[in-house]
Design a protein around this motif. Structure first.
Motif, PDB file in Angstrom:
ATOM      1  N   GLY A  98      42.165 144.103   0.582  1.00 33.17           N
ATOM      2  CA  GLY A  98      43.152 144.714  -0.307  1.00 33.17           C
ATOM      3  C   GLY A  98      44.405 145.130   0.432  1.00 33.17           C
ATOM      4  N   THR A  99      44.238 145.656   1.632  1.00 34.86           N
ATOM      5  CA  THR A  99      45.390 146.067   2.432  1.00 34.86           C
ATOM      6  C   THR A  99      46.279 144.868   2.733  1.00 34.86           C
ATOM      7  N   ARG A 100      45.677 143.746   3.086  1.00 30.61           N
ATOM      8  CA  ARG A 100      46.461 142.535   3.352  1.00 30.61           C
ATOM      9  C   ARG A 100      47.153 142.024   2.090  1.00 30.61           C
ATOM     10  N   LEU A 101      46.450 142.097   0.954  1.00 26.05           N
ATOM     11  CA  LEU A 101      47.020 141.587  -0.297  1.00 26.05           C
ATOM     12  C   LEU A 101      48.275 142.340  -0.724  1.00 26.05           C
ATOM     13  N   LEU A 102      48.393 143.602  -0.344  1.00 27.88           N
ATOM     14  CA  LEU A 102      49.606 144.358  -0.694  1.00 27.88           C
ATOM     15  C   LEU A 102      50.851 143.626  -0.225  1.00 27.88           C
ATOM     16  N   ASN A 103      50.830 143.127   0.993  1.00 28.72           N
ATOM     17  CA  ASN A 103      51.987 142.403   1.516  1.00 28.72           C
ATOM     18  C   ASN A 103      52.036 140.965   1.008  1.00 28.72           C
ATOM     19  N   TYR A 107      53.673 143.498  -3.036  1.00 30.56           N
ATOM     20  CA  TYR A 107      53.664 144.893  -3.470  1.00 30.56           C
ATOM     21  C   TYR A 107      53.980 145.861  -2.327  1.00 30.56           C
ATOM     22  N   SER A 108      54.120 145.316  -1.131  1.00 35.37           N
ATOM     23  CA  SER A 108      54.623 146.050   0.027  1.00 35.37           C
ATOM     24  C   SER A 108      55.530 145.088   0.777  1.00 35.37           C
ATOM     25  N   PRO A 109      56.756 144.905   0.284  1.00 35.16           N
ATOM     26  CA  PRO A 109      57.638 143.886   0.864  1.00 35.16           C
ATOM     27  C   PRO A 109      57.845 144.048   2.369  1.00 35.16           C
ATOM     28  N   SER A 110      57.890 145.279   2.849  1.00 33.03           N
ATOM     29  CA  SER A 110      58.111 145.509   4.276  1.00 33.03           C
ATOM     30  C   SER A 110      56.852 145.270   5.098  1.00 33.03           C
ATOM     31  N   GLY A 111      55.706 145.269   4.444  1.00 29.73           N
ATOM     32  CA  GLY A 111      54.450 145.153   5.165  1.00 29.73           C
ATOM     33  C   GLY A 111      54.040 146.431   5.854  1.00 29.73           C
ATOM     34  N   ALA A 124      45.423 143.824   8.868  1.00 30.83           N
ATOM     35  CA  ALA A 124      44.284 144.706   8.623  1.00 30.83           C
ATOM     36  C   ALA A 124      42.952 143.989   8.823  1.00 30.83           C
ATOM     37  N   ARG A 125      42.047 144.644   9.531  1.00 33.32           N
ATOM     38  CA  ARG A 125      40.704 144.117   9.770  1.00 33.32           C
ATOM     39  C   ARG A 125      39.680 145.158   9.338  1.00 33.32           C
TER      40      ARG A 125
END
Length: 205
Positions: free
Chosen positions: A22-27, A31-35, A67-68
């Motif tokens: 999920g953390t990776r999918l944000l970018n 949904y997290s353009p800056s990462g 993210a791992r």
């Protein structure tokens, strides 16, 4: 490192990896353009453990796409800390507060998506009667509070008591769901709803 290898049975490994996904999918999904902003969590409804975006400082995680699973922060709704070597997102209090008030959910996604951020900047509810889906009511906008504080945690949790999506004043958006994919589906819907409502308001509706 103390507690480095705890919570390593198959279920716990799956929850950690799911939170990392999920953390990776944000970018990946924009949904997290800056990462560098936003976070996710998943909850094991049997044990009550909450797996939250986080990373040890020594990992030098530069982007959410890095993210791992083994780096995840683990807590519960009593705010016990099970992996003190992991540095959690500053909004982990918010995740815990939401889970306390929503015992029915298993996942949370906190975004900085473009259209949710527009309404966050405006500090306005999103009027759903404008989006052309036969809906009424609003996506509520929680009052502003400083990021990472107990105030923003409680205000956001209150906004989600009767809604699965909300705007965080001058901050971003949050969606909750039974699963991570369910929460991400609501994030996608929220972004579309915000865009439609914005243009409708812009045209004087």
């Amino acid at each position: 490192m103390d507690n480095y290898n705890i919570f390593q049975n198959y279920d716990e490994i799956l929850f950690k990896n799911e939170c990392a996904r999920g953390t990776r999918l944000l970018n990946i999904r924009g949904y997290s353009p800056s990462g560098e902003s936003g976070d996710t969590s998943v909850r094991d409804l049997e044990t009550g453990r909450v797996y939250v975006s986080g990373s040890p400082e020594w990992c030098f995680q530069k982007n959410l796409r890095d993210a791992r699973g083994w780096e995840r922060f683990i807590t519960n709704t009593e705010e016990e800390i099970f992996v003190p070597w992991s540095e959690p997102t500053c909004e982990w209090y918010m995740h815990v507060a939401i889970y306390r008030k929503r015992p029915d959910i298993g996942a949370i996604v906190h975004t900085h998506g473009e259209w949710a951020s527009v309404f966050a900047i405006l500090r306005k509810d999103v009027p759903l009667d404008l989006i052309g889906e036969g809906k009424s009511g609003v996506i509520p906008c929680a009052p502003y509070a400083d990021a990472g504080t107990n105030d923003v945690a409680e205000l956001t949790a209150d906004a989600l008591v009767n809604s699965d999506t909300c705007i965080m004043g001058s901050h971003g958006g949050v969606a909750v769901g039974k699963t991570l994919d369910d929460a991400f589906a609501k994030v996608a819907w929220m972004e579309q709803a915000c865009e439609k409502a914005y243009y409708a308001l812009l045209n004087g509706r």
